[in-house]
Structure formats: structure tokens, C-alpha cells
Design a protein around this motif. Structure first.
Motif, PDB file in Angstrom:
ATOM      1  N   VAL A  47       0.858  -1.185   0.000  1.00  0.00           N
ATOM      2  CA  VAL A  47       0.000   0.000   0.000  1.00  0.00           C
ATOM      3  C   VAL A  47       0.895   1.236   0.000  1.00  0.00           C
ATOM      4  O   VAL A  47       1.855   1.286   0.778  1.00  0.00           O
ATOM      5  CB  VAL A  47      -0.897   0.003   1.262  1.00  0.00           C
ATOM      6  CG1 VAL A  47      -1.843   1.188   1.241  1.00  0.00           C
ATOM      7  CG2 VAL A  47      -1.666  -1.308   1.371  1.00  0.00           C
ATOM      8  N   PRO A  48       0.649   2.277  -0.791  1.00  0.00           N
ATOM      9  CA  PRO A  48      -0.411   2.410  -1.792  1.00  0.00           C
ATOM     10  C   PRO A  48       0.123   2.214  -3.206  1.00  0.00           C
ATOM     11  O   PRO A  48      -0.446   2.720  -4.149  1.00  0.00           O
ATOM     12  CB  PRO A  48      -0.811   3.867  -1.600  1.00  0.00           C
ATOM     13  CG  PRO A  48       0.502   4.552  -1.311  1.00  0.00           C
ATOM     14  CD  PRO A  48       1.385   3.540  -0.628  1.00  0.00           C
ATOM     15  N   GLY A  60      -3.317   0.834  -7.295  1.00  0.00           N
ATOM     16  CA  GLY A  60      -2.224   1.543  -6.634  1.00  0.00           C
ATOM     17  C   GLY A  60      -1.548   2.550  -7.540  1.00  0.00           C
ATOM     18  O   GLY A  60      -1.816   2.624  -8.735  1.00  0.00           O
ATOM     19  N   SER A 207       1.816   3.616   5.897  1.00  0.00           N
ATOM     20  CA  SER A 207       0.609   2.864   5.554  1.00  0.00           C
ATOM     21  C   SER A 207       0.300   1.812   6.618  1.00  0.00           C
ATOM     22  O   SER A 207      -0.871   1.549   6.897  1.00  0.00           O
ATOM     23  CB  SER A 207       0.740   2.241   4.164  1.00  0.00           C
ATOM     24  OG  SER A 207       1.605   1.144   4.186  1.00  0.00           O
ATOM     25  N   TRP A 266      -3.304   8.996  -4.478  1.00  0.00           N
ATOM     26  CA  TRP A 266      -2.859   7.847  -3.690  1.00  0.00           C
ATOM     27  C   TRP A 266      -2.250   8.211  -2.351  1.00  0.00           C
ATOM     28  O   TRP A 266      -2.251   7.410  -1.428  1.00  0.00           O
ATOM     29  CB  TRP A 266      -1.865   6.998  -4.493  1.00  0.00           C
ATOM     30  CG  TRP A 266      -2.538   6.334  -5.640  1.00  0.00           C
ATOM     31  CD1 TRP A 266      -2.445   6.682  -6.958  1.00  0.00           C
ATOM     32  CD2 TRP A 266      -3.464   5.257  -5.582  1.00  0.00           C
ATOM     33  NE1 TRP A 266      -3.247   5.884  -7.714  1.00  0.00           N
ATOM     34  CE2 TRP A 266      -3.884   4.987  -6.903  1.00  0.00           C
ATOM     35  CE3 TRP A 266      -3.981   4.477  -4.544  1.00  0.00           C
ATOM     36  CZ2 TRP A 266      -4.791   3.982  -7.206  1.00  0.00           C
ATOM     37  CZ3 TRP A 266      -4.883   3.479  -4.851  1.00  0.00           C
ATOM     38  CH2 TRP A 266      -5.281   3.241  -6.166  1.00  0.00           C
TER      39      TRP A 266
END
Lengths: 302, 243
Positions: A47-48, A60, A207, A266
Motif C-alpha cells: 500500500v499504496p 495503486g 501505511s 494515492w
């Protein structure tokens, strides 16, 4: 299926008829043209950059960049239709799958460094991240020096664990360094107090913290173990024509204002699956790397 | 395949500062051997105790032994390892939990306990099968000459039972060695973990795992040859099962 095949065959026939395409294709571009498909390798939980959303669909920041490369390949080969296949990869499978031709582009959070460039190629850098550590606010650890004599975890086989090892030896901090299998498990070790800190790329830490049970309980250090290192999209080495297309597509995207929108999508807005906002602003070094796209694996170049 | 083969990588210095990549793999081998030997010791001790319990004339002992075997045999090893590593310390009183979590070689001890107990369930079934394979008359003879049950097991039943199950125990020992690779998931840098980390540092995945494969094969060949020699050395002349 039959219909697809007819369309693909039609496209191929049309493409071969165009005189401009008469120049001999080699490597990945030839393979894409012959099969009418391109295979993208994605990570399941980076992520991301590249991960599965709630519909088990890979999404993503890196996936969006790869979509731009795919569009460029399609235009370059003058295909009407290009089928995109998705193949999951892990840190252990990404090299063999690129090498044996299963995957054409690896879109994730792979660090680009000089040593790795002996085995694979990277297109222009899409992110810069430094090695920092996350700890519980309650343990009151402010700097690298505060880690002396404590247990620290990092993910095995990463550049990060190597940097902690080096700093530990150089400064004589007597840190007990624990290798974990993956990022989620390393974070679990901090969560369950098996380790006081987890050393990793700061963006991945952000994240993990955002996705944790109690994001406010954790703090990411200001001290860094390294200069910011580049992430790149990986492709087969010694395939200059394909790399030229990928480099061209990424350079065009990074220089356009569109990259700012894409970055904001993002890194500065809520993202699936949990609608978390990582809230990481676009820093000056990365801005510079977008303005002057480069595939250098040397951190000093940024 | 577009792959840059370079066997020389094994002799190049690894970034962990402990010498070459080969040294890194051999360091992994050291953990694999230590973990296997310690886990095998745990498996033999607990396996023998439970195996004997399963053949005792007591109803309770038989069922307790059975429950033990079912518990450790029916849960996947990886799940057991995670339970021991992440869950058990949370169930302990807080101070003990913290002490366990901050043990210097916590991953090693956890792996020894988890793999040892998992394998002990398998050893237990072998041991009780070995005892049950002996004619009933053997234990009766023990009773007839005035031995206590403990003495009957020690001097009559177990010496023969172990000889009978030595070949399957060899397989279990090999399984123990192979199962130690699961310990990389809790951060033990054994052979598979070392190969993984070598491939991530160097990106030479095929060289790393080929070398690890060869080392595993060699290690297991040594164990197999050793156990064969042990079987021959312990063979009782005229006793069929030991040959």
C-alpha cells in the motif's frame, strides 16, 4: 474468446500491413505483439503502490503508472487491442518471473539499486523513500541513539535491515536486530512489544500505521538510517527497445501536471479498501525526480 | 530465460558484514542443525513418554496420550508456531510475557518447542506402534519374573520397540530437519531464511536456492547414512525386525 482471437488476429494483420512497423521487433515488444497480451506483476500488500482492493483487484500508484506504460506500448505497436494480464508476485518470486518471461513489468515498491541492476532493469524512479523506524509513543524513543541495547525488528532481506546492521556496527549501539518474514509480521512484533521499533521505508511505515488498530499510538522517527532511495518499475534487462518505450511513457507522465493529481489520489486522499488517508505530501527531492526523470540506482543522484 | 547466472556470487562479500554469501548460507545451516537437534531431542523425550502412555493398561493414560497426539498432529505446524510465538506470551502474566518476548534468541527457543512438540506426536505414534508390534507374551513374561511395569518397559519392551521403529524414526528425523525451514516465518535465519535473504540482497535467486538445496540434500544424506549405521550397530542377532 473466439471473438477476442479474431480481433487480435485482425489487429496483428493490420499492424503488419503498416509499413512503419516493418522494422524488426525484438524482446518483450515482439512477445507482446505476437501474443497480444502484456503481463503486469503486482504486489498483494504494498500500500499504496500496488495492492488488492476490496474487490480483489490490483490497484495503486505504481499500477496507474504501469497503465500509462501499457497505453504507450499499445500505441507504439499500433495495436487496436492489448489484453492486460495480472500476475501476483512476492519479493521472492519477482526476479524469476521477470527472468523467465511470465511477467513483463513489475509494478510495486521495488528499490532500485546498482547491485540489482546487474540482474534486471528499472524504468524512471516513481518514488523516494528513506529508512526510518516506527515505535510506540509510549516507549518514548526519539532518535536512533535511543535504540541502544533494545530489540529492533526489520523485514529480512530488505535494504533496511542491512542499513540497521551497518549503523549498529558503526556506532556500537548493541541493538538486538530481529529479522521478520514480512512487513505485516514485523509491525505485529512492535504491536505485541516483541520489539521496540520497526525499521522500514518510511512510506510503508506510514501505511502500516494508518491501517493499525490505533494509529495514534505510533510515531515515525525523524532520524533516518539512509538517504532517500528510489523505487522503480522493474523490467527485463538488456531489452533496450521495451525500456525506451517504458522510459518515454513514464517521463512524459512525470513531466505532465497529471502526476501531481495522481500523487494526490494515492498519497493525500482516502484510498481503498479502508478509506485511509496516508497524508504524505510530495517532497522536494521527489518533485525534482519527476521534473528530471531518471533511472539511476544511486541515492546520491536525488 | 533472461537471467544473469553468476556462481561466483557465493564467494562475494554479503552486506551483513559476516563474510561471503556462502558464509551467510553456512550460518543458516548452523541454525538449521542446532534447531533440528534440539527439536528432535524434545520430540524423542515427549514422543516416548506419550507413546508409552498409549500402551499402558490405564484407560485415562491411553486417552490422555491420544488427546495429546490428536492436538499436536491435527494443527498445521505453521499455525502452532504462530500460536507459540505471538499468542502464548500474551496469555502469560504480564511480566513473564515481557521476559519471554525479550529473550535474546526467542525465535530459536520458540522454534525448538513448536517443532519438537509437533514432531513428538508423530514419534509417539511410532513408539506405541513399536510396543504394540511385540508379542503380548513379552510383557506377560516380565510380570511373571516379578518385574514392575516400569522395569518391564525399561528392560524388555522399549529396547525391542525402538529397534523396530528405528527406520520410520529416521524419516521423522529428516522431517524435523525439513520442518525447521518453517522457523524463518518467526525470524530465525536458518538455511531457507538465509537463502531468501541472499536472493533479496543479490537478486541471484536461482544460485541461492540451488546452493540451499544442495546443502539440505547433503545434510539429510549424512543423517540417513548415520541412522543406517546406528541400525546395524544396534541390531540384535536373530531378531528379525532389527535387520
Amino acid at each position: 474468446m473466439r471473438m477476442t482471437r479474431i480481433i487480435v488476429a485482425g489487429c496483428l494483420a493490420a499492424a503488419f500491413a503498416v509499413p512503419a512497423a516493418a522494422q524488426e521487433l525484438t524482446g518483450t515488444l515482439k512477445k507482446i505483439k505476437d501474443t497480444g497480451t502484456i503481463t503486469i506483476g503486482y504486489r498483494e500488500s504494498s500500500v499504496p503502490f500496488s495492492y488488492l482492493d476490496d474487490n480483489q483487484k490490483p490497484v495503486g500508484f505504481a499500477m496507474d503508472i504501469c497503465a500509462a506504460i501499457v497505453a504507450a506500448v499499445k500505441g507504439n505497436l499500433k495495436l487496436d487491442k492489448l489484453e492486460v494480464k495480472y500476475n501476483p508476485v512476492t519479493s521472492a518470486t519477482r526476479i524469476p518471473l521477470i527472468a523467465n518471461g511470465t511477467v513483463d513489468l513489475e509494478c510495486g515498491s521495488t528499490t532500485n539499486n546498482v547491485e540489482r541492476q546487474k540482474q534486471v532493469s528499472f524504468t524512471n524512479t516513481h518514488f523516494l523513500t528513506a529508512s526510518r523506524f516506527v515505535s510506540k509513543k509510549a516507549s518514548n524513543i526519539k532518535s536512533i541513539a535511543d535504540l541502544a541495547g533494545k530489540t529492533v525488528v526489520s523485514t529480512s532481506g530488505t535494504t533496511n535491515i542491512r542499513q540497521v546492521t551497518e549503523v549498529n556496527a558503526a556506532k556500537g549501539l548493541n541493538i538486538n536486530i530481529l529479522p521478520a518474514k514480512d512487513h505485516a509480521e514485523a509491525f505485529l512484533m512492535v504491536e505485541t512489544d516483541r520489539a521496540v521499533a520497526f525499521v522500514m521505508d518510511d512510506i510503508l511505515l506510514a501505511s502500516l500505521v494508518a491501517g493499525s488498530k490505533d494509529p495514534k499510538a505510533y510515531v515515525i522517527s525523524d532520524d533516518a538510517f539512509s538517504l532517500p532511495e528510489p523505487y522503480g518499475i522493474m523490467l527485463r534487462r538488456e531489452d533496450a527497445p521495451f525500456k525506451a518505450v517504458a522510459d518515454g511513457a513514464t517521463a512524459a507522465l512525470y513531466k505532465s501536471p497529471e502526476i501531481v493529481t495522481l500523487y494526490a489520489k494515492w498519497f493525500q486522499s482516502p484510498i481503498p479498501p479502508k478509506n485511509l488517508n496516508l497524508d504524505v505530501p510530495l517532497g522536494a527531492p521527489l518533485k525534482k525526480a519527476f521534473a528530471n526523470p531518471t533511472d539511476s540506482g544511486d541515492p546520491a543522484a536525488y | 530465460m533472461n537471467y544473469h547466472w553468476n556462481w561466483g556470487i557465493l564467494l562475494e562479500p554479503s552486506p551483513d558484514g559476516q563474510g561471503t554469501y556462502l558464509n551467510m548460507l553456512l550460518g543458516g545451516l548452523r541454525w538449521t542443525v542446532l534447531t533440528s537437534l534440539a527439536a528432535w531431542a524434545v520430540a524423542l523425550v515427549f514422543g516416548s513418554l506419550v507413546g508409552v502412555m498409549r500402551t499402558l493398561p490405564s484407560w485415562i493414560a491411553v486417552h490422555l496420550g491420544g488427546a495429546y497426539i490428536e492436538l499436536f498432529r491435527n494443527i498445521p505446524l505453521l499455525v502452532q508456531l504462530f500460536l507459540w510465538f505471538f499468542v502464548i506470551p500474551e496469555l502469560l502474566p504480564h511480566d513473564w510475557g515481557v521476559w519471554v518476548k525479550h529473550l535474546r534468541y526467542g525465535a530459536f527457543y520458540t522454534a525448538v518447542v513448536a517443532i519438537g512438540l509437533y514432531m513428538s506426536a508423530r514419534v509417539a505414534t511410532q513408539v506405541s506402534a513399536g510396543i504394540n508390534a511385540l508379542p503380548k507374551g513379552q510383557s506377560m513374561a516380565g510380570t511373571a519374573i516379578g518385574l514392575t511395569p516400569a522395569q518391564t518397559y525399561r528392560y524388555i519392551l522399549l529396547p525391542m520397540a525402538y529397534r523396530i521403529v528405528l527406520p520410520p524414526l529416521t524419516s521423522e528425523f529428516l522431517n524435523t530437519i525439513k520442518n525447521t525451514s518453517v522457523a524463518l516465518t518467526i525470524g530465525l535465519m536458518e538455511l531457507t531464511g538465509a537463502a531468501r535473504s541472499m536472493q533479496e540482497f543479490s537478486f541471484h535467486v536461482f544460485e541461492a536456492f540451488t546452493a540451499a538445496t544442495v546443502i539440505y540434500l547433503a545434510l539429510n544424506a549424512v543423517v540417513t547414512i548415520g541412522m543406517r549405521a546406528l541400525e546395524r550397530a544396534l541390531a540384535v542377532p536373530g531378531f528379525n525386525a532389527a535387520r
